[in-house]
Scaffold this motif. Structure first.
Motif, PDB file in Angstrom:
ATOM      1  N   GLY A  16       0.813  -1.216   0.000  1.00  0.00           N
ATOM      2  CA  GLY A  16       0.000   0.000   0.000  1.00  0.00           C
ATOM      3  C   GLY A  16       0.838   1.253   0.000  1.00  0.00           C
ATOM      4  O   GLY A  16       0.585   2.183  -0.780  1.00  0.00           O
ATOM      5  N   LEU A  17       1.857   1.289   0.854  1.00  0.00           N
ATOM      6  CA  LEU A  17       2.717   2.473   0.933  1.00  0.00           C
ATOM      7  C   LEU A  17       3.535   2.660  -0.340  1.00  0.00           C
ATOM      8  O   LEU A  17       3.627   3.772  -0.881  1.00  0.00           O
ATOM      9  CB  LEU A  17       3.636   2.376   2.151  1.00  0.00           C
ATOM     10  CG  LEU A  17       2.945   2.463   3.510  1.00  0.00           C
ATOM     11  CD1 LEU A  17       3.932   2.174   4.631  1.00  0.00           C
ATOM     12  CD2 LEU A  17       2.313   3.834   3.697  1.00  0.00           C
ATOM     13  N   MET A  18       4.135   1.600  -0.820  1.00  0.00           N
ATOM     14  CA  MET A  18       4.976   1.717  -2.005  1.00  0.00           C
ATOM     15  C   MET A  18       4.158   2.060  -3.246  1.00  0.00           C
ATOM     16  O   MET A  18       4.581   2.879  -4.061  1.00  0.00           O
ATOM     17  CB  MET A  18       5.773   0.422  -2.242  1.00  0.00           C
ATOM     18  CG  MET A  18       6.853   0.185  -1.206  1.00  0.00           C
ATOM     19  SD  MET A  18       8.039   1.536  -1.066  1.00  0.00           S
ATOM     20  CE  MET A  18       8.713   1.575  -2.707  1.00  0.00           C
ATOM     21  N   SER A  19       2.990   1.449  -3.397  1.00  0.00           N
ATOM     22  CA  SER A  19       2.164   1.765  -4.561  1.00  0.00           C
ATOM     23  C   SER A  19       1.639   3.191  -4.479  1.00  0.00           C
ATOM     24  O   SER A  19       1.466   3.848  -5.511  1.00  0.00           O
ATOM     25  CB  SER A  19       1.018   0.762  -4.713  1.00  0.00           C
ATOM     26  OG  SER A  19       0.161   0.782  -3.587  1.00  0.00           O
ATOM     27  N   ALA A  20       1.402   3.704  -3.273  1.00  0.00           N
ATOM     28  CA  ALA A  20       0.971   5.102  -3.118  1.00  0.00           C
ATOM     29  C   ALA A  20       2.062   6.053  -3.575  1.00  0.00           C
ATOM     30  O   ALA A  20       1.794   7.010  -4.317  1.00  0.00           O
ATOM     31  CB  ALA A  20       0.595   5.389  -1.664  1.00  0.00           C
ATOM     32  N   VAL A  21       3.285   5.795  -3.150  1.00  0.00           N
ATOM     33  CA  VAL A  21       4.401   6.671  -3.524  1.00  0.00           C
ATOM     34  C   VAL A  21       4.653   6.621  -5.031  1.00  0.00           C
ATOM     35  O   VAL A  21       4.737   7.661  -5.697  1.00  0.00           O
ATOM     36  CB  VAL A  21       5.682   6.287  -2.741  1.00  0.00           C
ATOM     37  CG1 VAL A  21       6.892   7.016  -3.290  1.00  0.00           C
ATOM     38  CG2 VAL A  21       5.502   6.568  -1.262  1.00  0.00           C
ATOM     39  N   VAL A  22       4.752   5.427  -5.575  1.00  0.00           N
ATOM     40  CA  VAL A  22       5.079   5.281  -6.997  1.00  0.00           C
ATOM     41  C   VAL A  22       3.957   5.824  -7.883  1.00  0.00           C
ATOM     42  O   VAL A  22       4.218   6.543  -8.854  1.00  0.00           O
ATOM     43  CB  VAL A  22       5.397   3.810  -7.330  1.00  0.00           C
ATOM     44  CG1 VAL A  22       5.558   3.605  -8.825  1.00  0.00           C
ATOM     45  CG2 VAL A  22       6.658   3.371  -6.597  1.00  0.00           C
TER      46      VAL A  22
END
Length: 78
Positions: A16-22
């Motif tokens: 969730g965090l990584m997909s939000a940033v990317v």
């Protein structure tokens, strides 16, 4: 929550965090700071997260094995 769910919760939060940033970076680069960019980002994020979560769960064991091969094991203390 029982501890047996820890790897799934970890994967859920990490993806969730990584997909939000990317997806946020990609959306801003492609659309710029326009009206409605937040909605574009949220749509991109949801789709990204739906893909990222199962991918993280599938790739995590392989990644752990690769890291174990690269990192030195701690020396045993006497």
């Amino acid at each position: 929550m029982p501890s047996r769910f820890a790897p799934y919760l970890f994967g859920f939060i990490l993806s969730g965090l990584m997909s939000a940033v990317v997806s946020g970076i990609a959306t801003l680069r492609n659309a710029g700071l326009i009206d409605g960019v937040l909605g574009l980002w949220m749509n991109a994020w949801l789709l990204s997260w739906l893909v990222a979560f199962p991918v993280v769960l599938a790739v995590a064991p392989i990644t752990r094995q690769l890291v174990a091969r690269v990192v030195k094991k701690p020396e045993a203390r006497a």
